[in-house]
Design a protein around this motif. Sequence first.
Motif, mmCIF file in Angstrom:
data_model
loop_
_atom_site.group_PDB
_atom_site.id
_atom_site.type_symbol
_atom_site.label_atom_id
_atom_site.label_comp_id
_atom_site.label_asym_id
_atom_site.label_seq_id
_atom_site.Cartn_x
_atom_site.Cartn_y
_atom_site.Cartn_z
ATOM 1 N N LEU A 13 8.870 -6.686 -6.162
ATOM 2 C CA LEU A 13 7.364 -6.505 -5.645
ATOM 3 C C LEU A 13 6.505 -5.346 -6.297
ATOM 4 N N TYR A 14 5.198 -5.547 -6.292
ATOM 5 C CA TYR A 14 4.324 -4.512 -6.645
ATOM 6 C C TYR A 14 3.462 -3.840 -5.623
ATOM 7 N N VAL A 15 3.777 -2.607 -5.148
ATOM 8 C CA VAL A 15 3.261 -2.157 -4.019
ATOM 9 C C VAL A 15 2.843 -0.593 -4.372
ATOM 10 N N GLY A 16 1.783 -0.187 -4.099
ATOM 11 C CA GLY A 16 1.188 1.301 -4.402
ATOM 12 C C GLY A 16 1.503 1.628 -5.883
ATOM 13 N N GLY A 17 1.347 0.755 -6.720
ATOM 14 C CA GLY A 17 1.692 1.274 -8.374
ATOM 15 C C GLY A 17 3.187 1.488 -8.282
ATOM 16 N N LYS A 18 4.057 0.891 -7.514
ATOM 17 C CA LYS A 18 5.700 1.052 -7.762
ATOM 18 C C LYS A 18 6.325 -0.369 -7.566
ATOM 19 N N PHE A 19 7.534 -0.498 -7.931
ATOM 20 C CA PHE A 19 8.112 -1.653 -8.128
ATOM 21 C C PHE A 19 9.186 -1.633 -6.920
ATOM 22 N N ASP A 48 7.197 -4.635 4.307
ATOM 23 C CA ASP A 48 6.607 -4.725 3.237
ATOM 24 C C ASP A 48 5.055 -4.996 3.214
ATOM 25 N N ALA A 49 4.858 -5.999 4.087
ATOM 26 C CA ALA A 49 3.212 -6.178 4.217
ATOM 27 C C ALA A 49 2.573 -4.948 4.785
ATOM 28 N N ARG A 50 3.167 -4.392 5.733
ATOM 29 C CA ARG A 50 2.518 -3.152 6.483
ATOM 30 C C ARG A 50 2.360 -2.091 5.172
ATOM 31 N N ASP A 51 3.515 -1.999 4.476
ATOM 32 C CA ASP A 51 3.379 -0.721 3.438
ATOM 33 C C ASP A 51 2.150 -1.268 2.388
ATOM 34 N N ALA A 52 2.150 -2.455 2.108
ATOM 35 C CA ALA A 52 1.017 -2.903 1.298
ATOM 36 C C ALA A 52 -0.439 -2.664 1.673
ATOM 37 N N VAL A 53 -0.515 -2.654 3.135
ATOM 38 C CA VAL A 53 -1.772 -2.319 3.634
ATOM 39 C C VAL A 53 -1.989 -0.691 3.275
ATOM 40 N N ALA A 173 -12.962 -6.757 -8.881
ATOM 41 C CA ALA A 173 -14.263 -6.201 -9.634
ATOM 42 C C ALA A 173 -15.407 -5.503 -8.972
ATOM 43 N N THR A 174 -15.544 -5.948 -7.650
ATOM 44 C CA THR A 174 -16.527 -5.507 -6.873
ATOM 45 C C THR A 174 -16.148 -4.495 -5.846
ATOM 46 N N GLY A 175 -14.962 -3.885 -6.282
ATOM 47 C CA GLY A 175 -14.637 -2.666 -5.561
ATOM 48 C C GLY A 175 -13.551 -2.592 -4.447
ATOM 49 N N ASN A 176 -13.458 -3.952 -4.129
ATOM 50 C CA ASN A 176 -12.189 -4.138 -3.006
ATOM 51 C C ASN A 176 -10.818 -3.812 -3.488
ATOM 52 N N THR A 177 -9.989 -3.375 -2.457
ATOM 53 C CA THR A 177 -8.659 -3.474 -2.892
ATOM 54 C C THR A 177 -7.978 -4.789 -2.361
ATOM 55 N N ALA A 178 -6.758 -4.795 -2.924
ATOM 56 C CA ALA A 178 -6.310 -6.609 -2.923
ATOM 57 C C ALA A 178 -4.686 -6.271 -2.202
ATOM 58 N N ILE A 179 -4.315 -7.318 -1.519
ATOM 59 C CA ILE A 179 -2.757 -7.624 -1.262
ATOM 60 C C ILE A 179 -2.763 -9.043 -1.555
ATOM 61 N N VAL A 180 -2.034 -9.321 -2.571
ATOM 62 C CA VAL A 180 -1.601 -10.761 -3.048
ATOM 63 C C VAL A 180 -0.409 -11.227 -2.391
ATOM 64 N N ILE A 181 -0.392 -12.442 -1.681
ATOM 65 C CA ILE A 181 0.762 -12.963 -1.564
ATOM 66 C C ILE A 181 0.806 -14.218 -2.728
ATOM 67 N N ALA A 182 1.867 -13.936 -3.553
ATOM 68 C CA ALA A 182 2.020 -14.918 -4.714
ATOM 69 C C ALA A 182 2.356 -16.270 -4.066
ATOM 70 N N PRO A 203 -5.476 2.043 -11.105
ATOM 71 C CA PRO A 203 -4.883 3.229 -9.813
ATOM 72 C C PRO A 203 -3.941 2.196 -9.255
ATOM 73 N N GLY A 204 -2.832 2.895 -8.831
ATOM 74 C CA GLY A 204 -1.815 2.186 -8.045
ATOM 75 C C GLY A 204 -2.294 2.071 -6.505
ATOM 76 N N GLY A 205 -1.975 0.967 -6.147
ATOM 77 C CA GLY A 205 -2.621 0.554 -4.650
ATOM 78 C C GLY A 205 -3.731 -0.355 -4.600
ATOM 79 N N VAL A 206 -4.442 -0.427 -5.729
ATOM 80 C CA VAL A 206 -5.650 -1.200 -5.801
ATOM 81 C C VAL A 206 -5.440 -2.652 -5.797
ATOM 82 N N VAL A 207 -4.259 -3.088 -6.303
ATOM 83 C CA VAL A 207 -3.554 -4.543 -6.340
ATOM 84 C C VAL A 207 -2.199 -4.193 -5.645
ATOM 85 N N ASN A 208 -1.849 -5.039 -4.913
ATOM 86 C CA ASN A 208 -0.305 -5.157 -4.232
ATOM 87 C C ASN A 208 0.235 -6.571 -4.245
ATOM 88 N N ILE A 209 1.080 -6.850 -4.971
ATOM 89 C CA ILE A 209 1.760 -8.108 -4.801
ATOM 90 C C ILE A 209 3.101 -8.342 -4.238
#
Length: 297
Positions: A13-19, A48-53, A173-182, A203-209
Amino acid sequence: MSDRLSVFKTYKLYVGGKFPRSESGRVYEVTDAKGKWLANAPQSSRKDARDAVVAARKAFGAWSGATAYNRGQILYRIAEMLEGRREQYVREVAEAEGLSKSKAAAQVDAAIDRWVWYAGWTDKIAQVVGGGNPVAGPYFNLSSPEPTGVVVVLAPQKSSFLGLVSVLAPVIATGNTAIVIASEKSPLPALSLGEVLATSDLPGGVVNILSGRTAEIAAPLASHQDVNAIDLAGADETLAKELEIAAADNLKRVLRPQPVDDAGWWAAPGTDRMTAFLETKTVWHPTGSLGASGSSY
């Protein structure tokens, strides 16, 4: 014969800039279009979902507060790195979607081009959807867009890379942060994207996969009180209805699934997915007067 051992890739997984591996320790088999085993992908849990939030909320302040020009630079850097790993994505997309190498390459090229396209919009979208408003009084009345906050994105199930980029890039692109469910069946291109994001300037946490069972992960995120919006692109009709009901509890913005088939992701994207997760802030300010004549500016 080669005397080398096969080195199998461990996807995480990719959460908070870590794996991290999934908190539950679970994995599930990912196969190609013909049923051949490709890899074991982590099966995300509610934890994992809560950690991503938490990670997305922590990153929101700095990312939304960055200049639009800076966000554009970072997104363009990501596109540069995707270009450098083009052959890897061609292979992963071909295996995931059962495409020929040439057709997979066309999809990867289109995805990279689309990422560049959204990078160019970061410092332009405010000019399109914001501006000065004429009012009946001696006031400046200015409207400007602001990001909604933490956005959950259900990636398209069939378009594993082009569709993924089409729904993720406009959110950040518009400044939101995201949690992606692949994509549940084809998560590997999304998980590999995390490796690119981690080594870019994002930055870590902007996108979480997250990968795993879409319905299992999406349910707690749709009802999470610290999630501001949800894009249901990868949900079927039944799941979308359930998630929309859950999202109503804290008045989340909901982007309903659009009637987009596999070919539809090739269409020109427009600005709709950027404006879907923008709020409008309007500021009033008195114009004042100039000199004894009383003229206003």
